[in-house]
Design an enzyme around this catalytic site. Structure first.
Site, PDB file in Angstrom:
ATOM      1  N   TYR A  35       3.051   8.132  -6.280  1.00  0.00           N
ATOM      2  CA  TYR A  35       2.170   7.839  -5.256  1.00  0.00           C
ATOM      3  C   TYR A  35       3.191   7.422  -3.954  1.00  0.00           C
ATOM      4  CZ  TYR A  35      -0.689   6.167  -1.845  1.00  0.00           C
ATOM      5  OH  TYR A  35      -1.328   5.167  -0.889  1.00  0.00           O
ATOM      6  N   ASN A  73     -12.286  12.340   1.175  1.00  0.00           N
ATOM      7  CA  ASN A  73     -10.978  13.142   1.098  1.00  0.00           C
ATOM      8  C   ASN A  73     -11.375  13.929  -0.109  1.00  0.00           C
ATOM      9  OD1 ASN A  73      -8.430  14.089   1.757  1.00  0.00           O
ATOM     10  ND2 ASN A  73      -7.358  12.602   0.931  1.00  0.00           N
ATOM     11  N   TRP A 114      -4.770   7.668 -10.484  1.00  0.00           N
ATOM     12  CA  TRP A 114      -3.985   7.795  -9.568  1.00  0.00           C
ATOM     13  C   TRP A 114      -3.945   6.686  -8.398  1.00  0.00           C
ATOM     14  CZ3 TRP A 114      -3.857   9.404  -4.613  1.00  0.00           C
ATOM     15  CH2 TRP A 114      -3.201   9.761  -4.101  1.00  0.00           C
ATOM     16  N   GLU A 157      -1.242  -4.151  -2.597  1.00  0.00           N
ATOM     17  CA  GLU A 157      -2.351  -3.453  -2.701  1.00  0.00           C
ATOM     18  C   GLU A 157      -3.059  -2.780  -4.117  1.00  0.00           C
ATOM     19  OE1 GLU A 157      -2.562  -1.044  -0.260  1.00  0.00           O
ATOM     20  OE2 GLU A 157      -4.177   0.087  -0.340  1.00  0.00           O
ATOM     21  N   GLU A 183      -4.050  -0.425   9.315  1.00  0.00           N
ATOM     22  CA  GLU A 183      -2.912  -0.145   8.299  1.00  0.00           C
ATOM     23  C   GLU A 183      -3.033   1.111   9.107  1.00  0.00           C
ATOM     24  OE1 GLU A 183      -5.094   2.516   4.995  1.00  0.00           O
ATOM     25  OE2 GLU A 183      -2.656   3.057   4.535  1.00  0.00           O
ATOM     26  N   ASP A 236      -6.253  10.234   5.897  1.00  0.00           N
ATOM     27  CA  ASP A 236      -7.502  10.809   5.857  1.00  0.00           C
ATOM     28  C   ASP A 236      -9.126  10.137   6.301  1.00  0.00           C
ATOM     29  OD1 ASP A 236      -6.463   9.280   3.708  1.00  0.00           O
ATOM     30  OD2 ASP A 236      -8.454   9.496   2.949  1.00  0.00           O
ATOM     31  N   ARG A 256      -9.764  -4.030   2.156  1.00  0.00           N
ATOM     32  CA  ARG A 256      -9.540  -2.802   2.263  1.00  0.00           C
ATOM     33  C   ARG A 256     -10.154  -1.922   2.795  1.00  0.00           C
ATOM     34  NH1 ARG A 256      -6.143  -0.951   4.328  1.00  0.00           N
ATOM     35  NH2 ARG A 256      -4.800   0.921   2.760  1.00  0.00           N
ATOM     36  N   ASP A 302       1.108  -0.666  -2.306  1.00  0.00           N
ATOM     37  CA  ASP A 302       0.382   0.122  -3.279  1.00  0.00           C
ATOM     38  C   ASP A 302       0.264   0.393  -4.358  1.00  0.00           C
ATOM     39  OD1 ASP A 302      -2.155   1.118  -3.373  1.00  0.00           O
ATOM     40  OD2 ASP A 302      -2.053   2.295  -1.503  1.00  0.00           O
ATOM     41  N   HIS A 308       3.929   3.347   6.638  1.00  0.00           N
ATOM     42  CA  HIS A 308       4.175   3.831   5.384  1.00  0.00           C
ATOM     43  C   HIS A 308       6.056   3.916   5.205  1.00  0.00           C
ATOM     44  CE1 HIS A 308      -0.272   4.656   3.224  1.00  0.00           C
ATOM     45  NE2 HIS A 308       0.311   3.173   4.567  1.00  0.00           N
ATOM     46  N   ARG A 315       5.096  -0.840   4.699  1.00  0.00           N
ATOM     47  CA  ARG A 315       4.556  -0.800   3.460  1.00  0.00           C
ATOM     48  C   ARG A 315       5.759   0.432   2.442  1.00  0.00           C
ATOM     49  NH1 ARG A 315       0.320   3.143   0.422  1.00  0.00           N
ATOM     50  NH2 ARG A 315       1.385   4.816   0.332  1.00  0.00           N
ATOM     51  N   HIS A 367      -2.173   1.053  -5.697  1.00  0.00           N
ATOM     52  CA  HIS A 367      -3.427   2.553  -6.288  1.00  0.00           C
ATOM     53  C   HIS A 367      -3.437   2.189  -8.329  1.00  0.00           C
ATOM     54  CE1 HIS A 367      -3.981   6.743  -3.961  1.00  0.00           C
ATOM     55  NE2 HIS A 367      -3.669   5.948  -3.448  1.00  0.00           N
TER      56      HIS A 367
HETATM   57  C1  CS2 Z   1      -4.090   5.389  -0.159  1.00  0.00           C
HETATM   58  C2  CS2 Z   1      -4.665   6.400   0.572  1.00  0.00           C
HETATM   59  O1  CS2 Z   1      -3.485   4.196   2.814  1.00  0.00           O
HETATM   60  C3  CS2 Z   1      -3.348   4.232   1.181  1.00  0.00           C
HETATM   61  O2  CS2 Z   1      -3.571   3.074   1.311  1.00  0.00           O
HETATM   62  O3  CS2 Z   1      -4.069   4.331  -1.060  1.00  0.00           O
HETATM   63  O4  CS2 Z   1      -3.405   6.733   1.323  1.00  0.00           O
HETATM   64  C4  CS2 Z   1      -5.097   6.716  -0.355  1.00  0.00           C
HETATM   65  O5  CS2 Z   1      -4.343   7.572  -0.876  1.00  0.00           O
HETATM   66  C5  CS2 Z   1      -6.096   7.906   0.476  1.00  0.00           C
HETATM   67  O6  CS2 Z   1      -6.816   7.234   1.215  1.00  0.00           O
HETATM   68  C6  CS2 Z   1      -6.801   8.643  -0.209  1.00  0.00           C
HETATM   69  O7  CS2 Z   1      -7.273   9.955   0.272  1.00  0.00           O
HETATM   70 MG    MG Z   2      -4.274   1.681  -0.658  1.00  0.00          MG
END
Ligand code: CS2
Ligand code: MG
Length: 412
Positions: A159, A37, A412, A246, A349, A326, A293, A220, A122, A147, A222
Site C-alpha cells: 500500500y 473512490n 487492504w 494511521e 494531508e 480521491d 482522519r 499509514d 506521501h 508520510r 491501512h
Molecule cells: C489513504 C488513502 O490518504 C490516505 O491516508 O489511506 O489514499 C486511501 O487509500 C484512499 O483514499 C482510498 O480511496
Molecule cells: Mg490512510
C-alpha cells in the site's frame, strides 16, 4: 436564495470525481464534492434520483435544516454513500452562503485561527534509496511533514507505493491515479504481516539517520493489523518519534484501540472510512486516538465534520483531515476553510492533483513553503470548468485488494 438547479457532474481528468453544482434563482452557484473512490456511481444515483428532486425550491440559506432533513428523512442512517451525498449538498450550500456574504468560507466559520495549514505529503519507495529520493523531492516541493511508505522484502506490492508508471509520469511526487486503477476488476495485491512488522522499524531507523530527528514523519498501516500486532508496531516505532501511526487496525472495531493504547505512546490517527460523529463516540470519549482522519467529503460536509472536531477538541484530539487525490479540489478547499477556522487543527494531508484535474477545477487555494491557505475568494474558492470536465467521461476504476500467501482475502 432558492435552489432552482442541481446538477451532478461526473468527470475523470486523472481519476473519477463526482461534483454537485447548485444554482440559486439569483444566479449564485455552489459546488460540493461527492466522490467515493471505486463506488462513484452509487453516489451519483443517490443524488440524482433521491436528493436533487428534494432540493429544488428549497431555501439555499437553510444549511443546518437541509442537513437534518436529508439525514433524518431518509430514515436509513449513516453509511458512506448517504454521507457523501449529504456532504456534497452541505458544502455547495456553504459555498453559496459565503458567496452571498462576499466572504471566503473560513470567515463564516469564525475567521482564521492561524496563518496557514501545515500539510504532509506521501513519500514512498520500493527500497531505501528510492524512498530517500522521494523524501528529498517532497522537501524540495516545500513539504515540512512526510508520510513514509515502503516496499517490504518478499512482497510484490504494498500500500502507498505508486506504480512505476505513475511514479515516472509524475516525477515521483504527483499521484494522478494512485491507488485506484482503471479497469473492470480490482488489482490483487499480496500481504504478509510478519515480514512487514520486521521491516518497518528498520526503515524508520534509516530515515531518521538520514534526515535527522526534527522532520515530522507519518505512517499509514491501512487497517492491516490485529490489535496486538498494532500494539507491537506502535511500541517498536517509539524511538523514531512518529507524528502519527494511521489506521493501525480495521476501523470498524473501535475497542481494538484500547489494547493498542495500553502498549504504546506512538500517537494514533484513525477515521478516513468513518462518516459520522457516532463512529467516533467511544474512541474520543476514551481518548483512544490523537487525530481525526475523516474528510469533509465522506463525513457529511463542513457542518458535520465541524461537530466531530468540536467534540474531539474537548479531549485534546486534533484534526488530520483526509486529503488524498480521491478528494477532489472542491473537497480539499472545503477542508482548508474548516482547518483554518477551528482551534484544534493538527495537520492536513495534501496529495497534489494532476494538471488535467487542476484545469477542470480552478482553485484559489495556495501552497507555500509547506503550508496551505484556502485563499480570499468568496465562497470555497473553486470553480468547475464544465467544458473541460466534459472532455473526460467516467472510467471504471477500483481500489486494489489483498490476499495472503494461502489465498485468504486480507484488509487492504
Ligand atoms: C489513504 C488513502 O490518504 C490516505 O491516508 O489511506 O489514499 C486511501 O487509500 C484512499 O483514499 C482510498 O480511496
Ligand atoms: Mg490512510
Amino acid at each position: 436564495m432558492i435552489i432552482d438547479r442541481a446538477e451532478v457532474i461526473v468527470t475523470s481528468p486523472d481519476r473519477n470525481f463526482v461534483t454537485l453544482k447548485l444554482t440559486t434563482d439569483d444566479g449564485l452557484t455552489g459546488l460540493g464534492d461527492a466522490t467515493l473512490n471505486g463506488r462513484e456511481l452509487a453516489v451519483v444515483a443517490y443524488l440524482r434520483d433521491h436528493v436533487v428532486p428534494l432540493l429544488l425550491g428549497r431555501d439555499a440559506g437553510r444549511i443546518e435544516d437541509t442537513w437534518q432533513f436529508l439525514y433524518r428523512s431518509a430514515y436509513w442512517r449513516r453509511g458512506p454513500v448517504t454521507m457523501a451525498a449529504v456532504a456534497a449538498v452541505d458544502v455547495a450550500l456553504w459555498d453559496i452562503k459565503a458567496k452571498a456574504a462576499g466572504m471566503p468560507l473560513y470567515q463564516l466559520l469564525g475567521g482564521a485561527s492561524r496563518t496557514g495549514l501545515l500539510a504532509y505529503g506521501h513519500a514512498s519507495g520500493q527500497d531505501l534509496p528510492e524512498l530517500f529520493d522521494s523524501v528529498r523531492k517532497h522537501q524540495e516541493l516545500g513539504y515540512k511533514a512526510i508520510r513514509i511508505q515502503t516496499g517490504v522484502p518478499g512482497l510484490k506490492s504494498i500500500y502507498g507505493i505508486a506504480s512505476n508508471a505513475t511514479f515516472e509520469a509524475n516525477a515521483g511526487v504527483r499521484y494522478d491515479h494512485e491507488p485506484a486503477q482503471r479497469g473492470p476488476q480490482p488489482a490483487e495485491e499480496d500481504w504478509d504481516t510478519r515480514s512487514y512488522l520486521r521491516h518497518v522499524p528498520t526503515v524508520f531507523e534509516a530515515v531518521r539517520n538520514e534526515f535527522g530527528p526534527a522532520l515530522p514523519l507519518l505512517h499509514d498501516v491501512h487497517h492491516r493489523l490485529s490489535p496486538i500486532q498494532a500494539a507491537r508496531l506502535g511500541k517498536s516505532l517509539e524511538p523514531y518519534d512518529l507524528f502519527w501511526l494511521e489506521d493501525c487496525t480495521p476501523a470498524e472495531n473501535q475497542e481494538a484501540l484500547r489494547l493498542v493504547r495500553q502498549h504504546t505512546t506512538t500517537p494514533l490517527a484513525i477515521g478516513e472510512v468513518f462518516n459520522t460523529v457516532w463512529d467516533y463516540q467511544q474512541i474520543v470519549r476514551e481518548q483512544l486516538i490523537d487525530y481525526v482522519r475523516s474528510s469533509v467529503t465522506h463525513a457529511g460536509g463542513v457542518t458535520h465534520l465541524k461537530k466531530i472536531l468540536d467534540y474531539a477538541s474537548q479531549y485534546q484530539i486534533k484534526s488530520g483531515i483526509h486529503g488524498p487525490t480521491d478528494i477532489s479540489p472542491v473537497g480539499m478547499a472545503a477542508a482548508l476553510h474548516l482547518g483554518l477556522a477551528i482551534h484544534n487543527f493538527g495537520i492536513q494531508e495534501y496529495m497534489m492533483h494532476g494538471e488535467r484535474t487542476d484545469q477542470v477545477f480552478r482553485q484559489s487555494f495556495t501552497w507555500s513553503d509547506g503550508f496551505l491557505h484556502p485563499g480570499e475568494r468568496p465562497g470555497i474558492g473553486v470553480e468547475l470548468d464544465t467544458d473541460e470536465a466534459g472532455k473526460y467521461p467516467y472510467l471504471q476504476a477500483y481500489l486494489p485488494y489483498n490476499r495472503l500467501a494461502d489465498g485468504t482475502v486480507h484488509d487492504w
